[in-house]
Design an enzyme around this catalytic site. Structure first.
Site, mmCIF file in Angstrom:
data_model
loop_
_atom_site.group_PDB
_atom_site.id
_atom_site.type_symbol
_atom_site.label_atom_id
_atom_site.label_comp_id
_atom_site.label_asym_id
_atom_site.label_seq_id
_atom_site.Cartn_x
_atom_site.Cartn_y
_atom_site.Cartn_z
ATOM 1 N N PRO A 140 0.800 -1.229 0.000
ATOM 2 C CA PRO A 140 0.000 0.000 0.000
ATOM 3 C C PRO A 140 0.834 1.281 0.000
ATOM 4 C CG PRO A 140 -0.933 -1.576 1.548
ATOM 5 C CD PRO A 140 0.371 -2.165 1.065
ATOM 6 N N GLU A 369 3.855 -2.759 -13.145
ATOM 7 C CA GLU A 369 5.087 -3.465 -13.489
ATOM 8 C C GLU A 369 6.154 -2.508 -14.006
ATOM 9 O OE1 GLU A 369 4.809 -7.310 -15.011
ATOM 10 O OE2 GLU A 369 2.723 -7.559 -14.425
#
Length: 389
Positions: A140, A369
């Site tokens: 997070p 990514e």
């Protein structure tokens, strides 16, 4: 007179493929045309992943396509896997994300870092679509600095106890297992965690304006206890998860080509039929300049990914090369999707057309990514030898 070129493949990149690679592309392309495109606009509207397609995706050999046949995979080469990603993303980035996560982020680490028992236990069932995986790396507090990992696993007798949280996890609420990366006293290690383990919780993320036809979740680990046999024994440190990401990013260099091709085809058809000021929109110089630029950029991306695939299959692919292609091709596709949305005018803001859906999806693809900036800095580090992160 010479035959007209394929507007989606001006450099005839298809002629550079082997017969097997062309067959893979055609097979997946047919599946996308017949089974995905008729429903995917509604799935996006409804924020629903079409999980009814999983058995067909598995039957086509698209899950773990490059995994050897002895473990249930299809044993395909890297270029074939790239073409699978390209065709799936021509349908929708959410569908390609599902296959990417299952293949590159879950099956690959079990194959590359797992024990023989883990490979035999999981990989055949994952190829068959019976066991779905998710990949827990991002947390997070941020995803671009994975070394700053808060999730930790502590040894307790013959077990490990995992505590922490992961965020933006594709397939999280679909998954039967999670590949979880955690800090240990010996550095970062990976664990195969069944999602029905006590203390494990997946919470689906809603209110998304991107990847709406995909399941995205937050994962929580509250004293999740797994045996040592759940640990991936053959890797320690960040090279484990980063090795997985290199595999997945490779596929992501191909995927956006499909999204861009879908947008370009839609707009070529639309501008040929749309009459404005007594002539087709396609007869307008401004429109032709935009279409030509899209074709130029798609062609560049096709050649980048094909050469990257040939390097991969020769065992020579380097992460910096993957970063260059991920950066270029995601930027190419999002720009084209936005431009196509503009050419479609008011009609372009509805999911009756694909451009807005692809444009919104690509906001995620260009971010996950490795953000665009991260990949630029990877290339910059290669050029200068200086790490500017």
């Amino acid at each position: 007179m010479a035959a007209r070129l394929n507007p989606l493949d001006l450099y005839d990149v298809r002629s550079l493929l082997t017969d097997e690679e062309r067959m893979v592309q055609d097979t997946v392309g047919r599946f996308v045309d017949e089974r995905v495109l008729p429903i995917i606009g509604d799935c996006f509207d409804q924020a629903r992943f079409p999980k009814e397609l999983i058995p067909e995706i598995a039957a086509l050999g698209l899950l773990g396509a490059t995994i050897p046949e002895e473990y249930g995979g299809a044993g395909m080469n890297g270029v074939s896997y790239g073409l699978i990603c390209q065709e799936l993303e021509r349908g929708d980035s959410g569908l390609r994300s599902f296959a990417s996560v299952q293949s590159s982020l879950c099956m690959y680490p079990i194959f590359a870092y797992g024990s023989e028992e883990q490979k035999k236990h999981y990989l055949p069932r994952m190829s068959a679509g019976e066991v779905i995986g998710c990949f827990g790396l991002t947390e997070p507090h941020g995803g671009s600095d994975p070394a700053n990992m808060k999730t930790h696993a502590k040894k307790d007798g013959g077990d490990w106890v995992i505590n922490g949280a992961k965020m933006w996890i594709t397939n999280g609420n679909l998954a039967h297992i999670a590949i979880v990366w955690a800090q240990t006293e010996e550095g970062i290690q990976g664990f195969v965690v069944p999602t029905d383990t006590a203390g494990f919780k997946a919470q689906e993320i809603h209110k998304k304006m991107s990847l709406r036809a995909s399941v995205t979740s937050a994962l929580f680990f509250d004293n999740v206890r797994v045996p040592d046999s759940a640990r991936l024994p053959h890797v320690k440190g960040l090279k484990g998860p980063l090795g997985c990401l290199t595999q997945a990013r490779y596929g992501i260099t191909w995927g956006p080509i499909g999204a861009a091709q879908a947008c370009l085809k839609e707009v070529i058809d639309y501008t040929a039929e749309r009459i404005l000021f007594d002539r087709p929109l396609a007869a307008n110089q401004a429109v032709q300049l935009k279409l030509a630029d899209m074709a130029r950029r798609i062609t560049t991306a096709q050649l980048l990914s094909l050469q990257l695939g040939r390097l991969k299959d020769a065992g020579k692919m380097q992460p910096t090369q993957v970063s260059l292609a991920k950066w270029n091709n995601c930027r190419m596709a999002i720009d084209i999707a936005r431009q196509c949305r503009d050419i479609l005018g008011g009609a372009g803001i509805t999911t009756e057309h694909g451009a807005i859906r692809h444009a919104l999806n690509l906001e995620s693809v260009i971010t996950y990514e490795g953000t665009e900036t991260v990949h630029e800095l990877v290339v910059g580090r290669e050029l200068t030898g200086i790490n500017a992160f």
